[in-house]
Design an enzyme around this catalytic site. Structure first.
Site, short mmCIF file in Angstrom:
data_model
loop_
_atom_site.label_atom_id
_atom_site.label_comp_id
_atom_site.label_asym_id
_atom_site.label_seq_id
_atom_site.Cartn_x
_atom_site.Cartn_y
_atom_site.Cartn_z
N GLY A 47 0.62 -1.39 0.01
CA GLY A 47 0.07 -0.03 -0.07
C GLY A 47 0.98 1.32 0.09
O GLY A 47 0.50 2.47 -0.87
N ASP A 106 1.38 4.13 3.91
CA ASP A 106 0.12 4.55 3.18
C ASP A 106 -0.54 5.09 4.91
O ASP A 106 -1.12 5.89 5.04
CB ASP A 106 -0.69 3.73 2.77
CG ASP A 106 -0.83 2.27 2.82
OD1 ASP A 106 -0.24 2.20 4.56
OD2 ASP A 106 -0.97 1.46 3.04
N ASP A 109 -2.64 3.05 11.73
CA ASP A 109 -3.91 2.65 12.27
C ASP A 109 -3.45 2.03 13.37
O ASP A 109 -3.62 2.17 14.93
CB ASP A 109 -5.10 1.69 11.11
CG ASP A 109 -4.96 0.27 10.00
OD1 ASP A 109 -4.09 -0.60 11.09
OD2 ASP A 109 -5.10 -0.08 9.71
N LYS A 137 -4.98 7.18 11.22
CA LYS A 137 -6.47 7.02 11.67
C LYS A 137 -6.73 6.40 13.70
O LYS A 137 -5.52 6.50 14.55
CB LYS A 137 -7.01 5.63 11.50
CG LYS A 137 -7.38 5.89 10.17
CD LYS A 137 -7.48 4.55 9.02
CE LYS A 137 -8.61 3.86 9.77
NZ LYS A 137 -9.41 2.29 8.83
N PHE A 158 -13.08 2.65 6.88
CA PHE A 158 -12.51 1.35 5.78
C PHE A 158 -12.11 2.44 4.16
O PHE A 158 -13.10 2.93 4.07
CB PHE A 158 -13.17 0.34 5.82
CG PHE A 158 -11.85 -0.23 4.78
CD1 PHE A 158 -11.12 -1.30 5.50
CD2 PHE A 158 -11.93 -0.74 3.50
CE1 PHE A 158 -10.64 -2.25 5.35
CE2 PHE A 158 -10.43 -1.36 2.55
CZ PHE A 158 -10.37 -2.19 4.14
N ASP A 165 -5.80 -1.00 0.16
CA ASP A 165 -7.08 -1.22 -0.86
C ASP A 165 -8.15 -1.99 0.02
O ASP A 165 -7.97 -2.19 0.96
CB ASP A 165 -6.21 -2.34 -1.74
CG ASP A 165 -5.92 -4.18 -0.90
OD1 ASP A 165 -5.50 -3.72 0.46
OD2 ASP A 165 -5.79 -4.97 -1.08
N ARG A 171 -6.73 0.10 -5.32
CA ARG A 171 -6.01 0.88 -4.77
C ARG A 171 -5.09 1.70 -5.91
O ARG A 171 -4.47 2.88 -5.08
CB ARG A 171 -4.43 -0.19 -4.82
CG ARG A 171 -4.35 -0.98 -3.97
CD ARG A 171 -2.83 -2.47 -4.47
NE ARG A 171 -2.45 -3.16 -3.62
CZ ARG A 171 -2.25 -3.58 -1.87
NH1 ARG A 171 -2.08 -2.08 -1.57
NH2 ARG A 171 -2.55 -4.31 -1.01
#
Length: 180
Positions: A47, A106, A109, A137, A158, A165, A171
């Site tokens: 990602g 990317d 979280d 996040k 999400f 993705d 993506r």
């Protein structure tokens, strides 16, 4: 934007392509004073590839020409939730011993991928480790380490697009979108 032949919901845009570009340029300006041409940028695959490509080009515009490598880590598989553990699918390809390393990812979280990548590059002998994430996040539990540089404070949804993705899909979207 939805594929009519599938049951996937259409993504809705949270941060458009121009907003993504602005975040990357701002990050490059903030990171440039802390790196030099001997710094190794380590992207977390898969990602982080989109972000790393754009950020290293933005840093080049700031006259910072970083070396480049990658770690391929996995914690999500095709699901929407982390498996709670990190799988190392491909290690670093070049030595980082004695060098400054800038880890690029990317989204931050759970913090598992970032923590594991920091551990791996320190074990590989990096002299200094900095971390940068495109998006952070909110998370209900403490997580360590917090990134040194954060581009965008993302909502707790999400995300897909710009390298993010869902089961390998979405993506390539130029925007950051959500499926929920």
């Amino acid at each position: 934007m939805a594929d009519p032949s599938s049951d996937r919901p259409a993504p809705s845009v949270l941060l458009d392509q121009a907003g993504v570009a602005a975040v990357v340029e701002d990050l490059a300006q903030r990171i440039a004073p802390h790196v030099d041409d001997e710094t190794v940028a380590v992207v977390l695959l898969t990602g982080g590839l989109w972000f790393a490509a754009d950020l290293t080009r933005a840093l080049a515009r700031q006259d910072r020409h970083l070396r480049f490598d990658a770690l391929w880590l996995a914690s999500y598989g095709d699901g929407k939730e982390s498996k709670g553990r990190i799988e190392v699918r491909a290690p670093l390809q070049r030595s980082v011993e004695g060098r400054k390393v800038l880890i690029l990812d990317d989204v931050f979280d759970t913090g598992l991928s970032l923590a594991e990548s920091v551990r791996l590059v320190r074990e590989a002998g990096a002299a200094e480790v900095l971390t940068a994430v495109f998006a952070r996040k909110p998370w209900p539990l403490p997580r360590a380490p917090e990134p040194d540089f954060v581009g965008w404070e993302a909502p707790n949804r999400f995300l897909v697009g710009y390298g993010l993705d869902h089961g390998g899909a979405w993506r390539g979207l130029p925007d950051i979108c959500t499926l929920d």
